[in-house]
Design an enzyme around this catalytic site. Sequence first.
Site, mmCIF file in Angstrom:
data_model
loop_
_atom_site.group_PDB
_atom_site.id
_atom_site.type_symbol
_atom_site.label_atom_id
_atom_site.label_comp_id
_atom_site.label_asym_id
_atom_site.label_seq_id
_atom_site.Cartn_x
_atom_site.Cartn_y
_atom_site.Cartn_z
ATOM 1 N N HIS A 108 -28.045 2.743 -8.474
ATOM 2 C CA HIS A 108 -28.498 1.554 -9.251
ATOM 3 C C HIS A 108 -27.892 1.496 -10.697
ATOM 4 O O HIS A 108 -28.037 2.719 -11.439
ATOM 5 C CB HIS A 108 -29.990 1.458 -9.122
ATOM 6 C CG HIS A 108 -30.318 -0.045 -9.861
ATOM 7 N ND1 HIS A 108 -30.293 -1.102 -9.129
ATOM 8 C CD2 HIS A 108 -30.867 -0.369 -11.024
ATOM 9 C CE1 HIS A 108 -30.550 -2.045 -9.700
ATOM 10 N NE2 HIS A 108 -30.974 -1.570 -10.852
ATOM 11 N N GLU A 173 -21.025 6.241 -13.065
ATOM 12 C CA GLU A 173 -21.690 6.338 -11.363
ATOM 13 C C GLU A 173 -20.619 7.266 -10.636
ATOM 14 O O GLU A 173 -21.390 7.921 -9.910
ATOM 15 C CB GLU A 173 -21.796 5.047 -10.825
ATOM 16 C CG GLU A 173 -22.684 3.977 -11.705
ATOM 17 C CD GLU A 173 -22.625 2.376 -10.796
ATOM 18 O OE1 GLU A 173 -22.661 2.551 -9.476
ATOM 19 O OE2 GLU A 173 -22.849 1.374 -11.646
HETATM 20 C C1 GAR Z 1 -22.316 -0.289 -8.270
HETATM 21 O O1 GAR Z 1 -22.162 -0.380 -9.626
HETATM 22 C C2 GAR Z 1 -23.654 0.035 -7.666
HETATM 23 O O2 GAR Z 1 -24.467 0.819 -8.890
HETATM 24 C C3 GAR Z 1 -24.207 -1.213 -7.684
HETATM 25 O O3 GAR Z 1 -23.204 -2.007 -6.914
HETATM 26 C C4 GAR Z 1 -22.066 -1.646 -7.334
HETATM 27 C C5 GAR Z 1 -21.070 -1.326 -6.389
HETATM 28 O O4 GAR Z 1 -19.647 -0.869 -6.519
HETATM 29 N N1 GAR Z 1 -25.523 -1.460 -6.761
HETATM 30 C C6 GAR Z 1 -26.454 -2.055 -7.095
HETATM 31 O O5 GAR Z 1 -26.508 -2.989 -7.713
HETATM 32 C C7 GAR Z 1 -27.553 -1.688 -6.154
HETATM 33 N N2 GAR Z 1 -28.689 -2.342 -6.542
HETATM 34 P P1 GAR Z 1 -18.925 -0.267 -5.698
HETATM 35 O O6 GAR Z 1 -18.711 -0.922 -4.222
HETATM 36 O O7 GAR Z 1 -17.571 -0.324 -6.391
HETATM 37 O O8 GAR Z 1 -19.456 1.297 -5.408
#
Ligand code: GAR
Length: 195
Positions: A108, A173
């Site tokens: 998150h 992340e």
């Molecule tokens: C990421 O920033 C993740 O932390 C967020 O969505 C993005 C996905 O990016 N998740 C949330 O907000 C969950 N509540 P990605 O598809 O490039 O990994």
Amino acid sequence: MKRVAILIGGSGSNMVALADSMVGDHPARPVLVLSHRPGAGGLEKAAARGIATAMIDHRAFSDRAGFEAALTAGLEKAAADVICLAGFMRVLTAGFVTRWAGRILNIHPSLLPAYPGLDTHARALAAGDAEAGCTVHEVTADLDSGPILGQARVPIHPGDTPDTLAARVLKMEHRLYPAVLRRFAEGDRRPVFWP
Ligand code: GAR
């Protein structure tokens, strides 16, 4: 070897970071990338890596129970031991979480318990916070509030916009999630905090 399913809904950059980390002496391997959205960019990236993919369009189901039954069937077929949510933007019910209890991780983009839910970066900026970050946690039936497995901080700079902050957090992340998954696959659930 632990068998890891990665559930996505978008570009899948965290999925790529996780999948690419599971090599060599890593105790886990990616066995399935599953999207709840057709056309999610992450599906192609997974296929290019030779990982099995599946798409279960949540809009094709009239209720969450039906959608989650299809998810569970896909995960059982892949014999998944661990489920990593990576940009999977569906709330999971207690029924699903109980079926896979203790085996679901999520990332998150905030320093939980701050800013669960959506628009985390805009909310951190509006609050005048000096730092932001990301959290990997175990998924429970309560949204974005299961036990924390890892958390990493990044500074907020003057002039940051939600987009510039999101990009800085996303880079972090991609480091945090693989590090936490590796520990988790080794059976270590003690949280890590960076720095
Ligand atoms: C990421 O920033 C993740 O932390 C967020 O969505 C993005 C996905 O990016 N998740 C949330 O907000 C969950 N509540 P990605 O598809 O490039 O990994």
